[in-house]
Design an enzyme around this catalytic site. Structure first.
Site, mmCIF file in Angstrom:
data_model
loop_
_atom_site.group_PDB
_atom_site.id
_atom_site.type_symbol
_atom_site.label_atom_id
_atom_site.label_comp_id
_atom_site.label_asym_id
_atom_site.label_seq_id
_atom_site.Cartn_x
_atom_site.Cartn_y
_atom_site.Cartn_z
ATOM 1 N N CYS A 1 0.399 7.294 7.468
ATOM 2 C CA CYS A 1 -0.564 6.281 7.040
ATOM 3 C C CYS A 1 -0.176 4.859 7.437
ATOM 4 O O CYS A 1 -0.977 3.943 7.271
ATOM 5 C CB CYS A 1 -0.757 6.364 5.537
ATOM 6 S SG CYS A 1 -0.957 8.053 4.951
ATOM 7 N N HIS B 1 -3.070 -1.256 0.518
ATOM 8 C CA HIS B 1 -3.110 0.145 0.945
ATOM 9 C C HIS B 1 -4.061 0.917 0.033
ATOM 10 O O HIS B 1 -4.904 1.670 0.504
ATOM 11 C CB HIS B 1 -1.703 0.723 0.912
ATOM 12 C CG HIS B 1 -1.563 2.048 1.558
ATOM 13 N ND1 HIS B 1 -1.972 2.298 2.849
ATOM 14 C CD2 HIS B 1 -1.036 3.228 1.103
ATOM 15 C CE1 HIS B 1 -1.714 3.562 3.172
ATOM 16 N NE2 HIS B 1 -1.158 4.137 2.129
ATOM 17 N N HIS C 1 -9.308 7.738 3.007
ATOM 18 C CA HIS C 1 -7.991 7.478 3.600
ATOM 19 C C HIS C 1 -8.021 7.944 5.048
ATOM 20 O O HIS C 1 -7.975 9.142 5.329
ATOM 21 C CB HIS C 1 -6.904 8.206 2.817
ATOM 22 C CG HIS C 1 -5.535 7.642 3.077
ATOM 23 N ND1 HIS C 1 -5.201 7.058 4.274
ATOM 24 C CD2 HIS C 1 -4.423 7.580 2.302
ATOM 25 C CE1 HIS C 1 -3.949 6.652 4.222
ATOM 26 N NE2 HIS C 1 -3.456 6.949 3.038
#
Length: 362
Positions: A127, A255, A290
């Site tokens: 990520c 995030h 995500h």
């Protein structure tokens, strides 16, 4: 040496960059029932899928489209300029591997005819991969190893990743709710992003925002759980490299995964870093899911839209902020009129691989 953003391109469940920013600004949520995977096999019922196209090699198609669009917008002539492409990803083309391993199609349909970028490097840093691509891009430009670098990232749904999410969640969730007290976990988003970076001296036309620095850390504290100290090291590294102070930040694009572990840790790290300063804090995963390898770059692109438009979208899905975020100036309920000049972009990956980028308006 800072570098400039010459052009960007993205694909999300909402479409291209302008369509995605418009969706964020109106508070839209792109989560929908899964179409390509069977919820009975994964215990995941929803996701942020991109409609259309075959199931295999989706990420590669979005990636090549975004790279082509961004290079064209930047006016880069690949026959005359040294161009390097850095592709960040979490899963690569795992869906094709899964299909091959279970007796399905092999490499048929791989868009090899479009992957002629010249020098290219894949960064499989989960990520935070897009953030690491930004750091390496800046290094290459500073060293004179390229005339332009494309920091890109892409990921698509895979059965194994969906199954992992389904195993850790107590109950299937239907949307991502960053920094919410009653968050119920993460959902995958599909997408790609490409950011063309050039040295200041090579900028033509209207100057784009500057990437001042990207701070990195690898705390390796746990396979999946974030480490507050490791996150803070990446944040402080970014400011040290950029010669800036946290008190100068106008906006943080967090995030913000909507998970039990990330959100409290990130909130506390930001609280400690800012030490009483209260910049706006937003996050985009409630709207687009995500997007893994492309997530940090997608956040950066949306930050450029905030700078251009004078609008900061609110955190989609946030209703009741968690207590660890009490000191944060979370953008809630509606967009805020603001034109940030210095933006912090957070990206944290499995294994404590962290990247924090500072972007400055010009």
């Amino acid at each position: 040496m800072s570098v400039r953003v010459a052009a960007t391109a993205v694909r999300t469940c909402f479409g291209d960059g302008p369509s995605t920013f418009a969706a964020l600004s109106r508070g839209a949520c792109g989560a929908a029932p899964l179409r390509l995977y069977d919820p009975a096999e994964t215990r995941v019922t929803h996701g942020y899928e991109i409609e259309g196209g075959p199931r295999l090699f989706r990420a590669s198609r979005w990636l090549t489209t975004c790279v082509d669009e961004a290079l064209a917008e930047a006016g880069i002539d690949r026959s005359q300029q040294r161009v390097v492409v850095l592709a960040g990803t979490g899963l690569r083309e795992l869906s094709a591997v899964e299909a091959f391993a279970t007796g399905g199609a092999g490499a048929e349909g791989f868009p090899a005819e479009r992957l002629h970028f010249g020098p290219a490097l894949t960064l499989a840093g989960a990520c935070s991969a897009g953030g690491h691509a930004l750091a390496l891009a800046q290094d290459l430009l500073e060293l004179g190893e390229a005339d332009a670098v494309v920091a890109a990232g892409a990921d698509a749904m895979t059965a194994s990743m969906l199954a992992m999410i389904g195993r850790v969640a107590a109950e299937p969730t239907t949307r991502v709710r960053p920094f919410d007290r009653n968050r119920t976990g993460v959902l995958l988003g599909e997408g790609a992003a490409a950011v063309v970076l050039v040295p200041d001296a090579h900028t033509t036309g209207a100057p784009g925002p500057r990437v001042l620095a990207t701070g990195l850390s690898c705390d390796a504290g746990h396979e999946t759980a974030p480490d507050r100290a490791g996150i803070l090291r990446a944040m402080r590294d970014a400011f040290a490299r950029a010669g800036r102070a946290p008190g100068e930040v106008d906006l943080v694009v967090a995030h913000g995964t909507g998970t039990e572990l990330n959100d409290p840790v990130e909130a506390l790290a930001l609280t400690e870093l800012m030490a009483g300063h209260a910049p706006l804090v937003t996050a985009i995963k409630g709207a687009v899911g995500h997007t893994s390898g492309g997530s940090a770059l997608l956040s950066l692109v949306m930050a450029t839209y905030c700078m251009e438009s004078g609008v900061v979208p609110h955190i989609v899905g946030l209703r009741d902020p968690l207590p660890e975020a009490a000191a944060l100036n979370l953008v809630r309920d509606r967009p805020v009129a603001a034109r940030p000049r210095l933006v912090q972009i957070d990206g944290f990956g499995f294994g404590g691989v962290n990247a924090v980028t500072l972007l400055e308006a010009t």
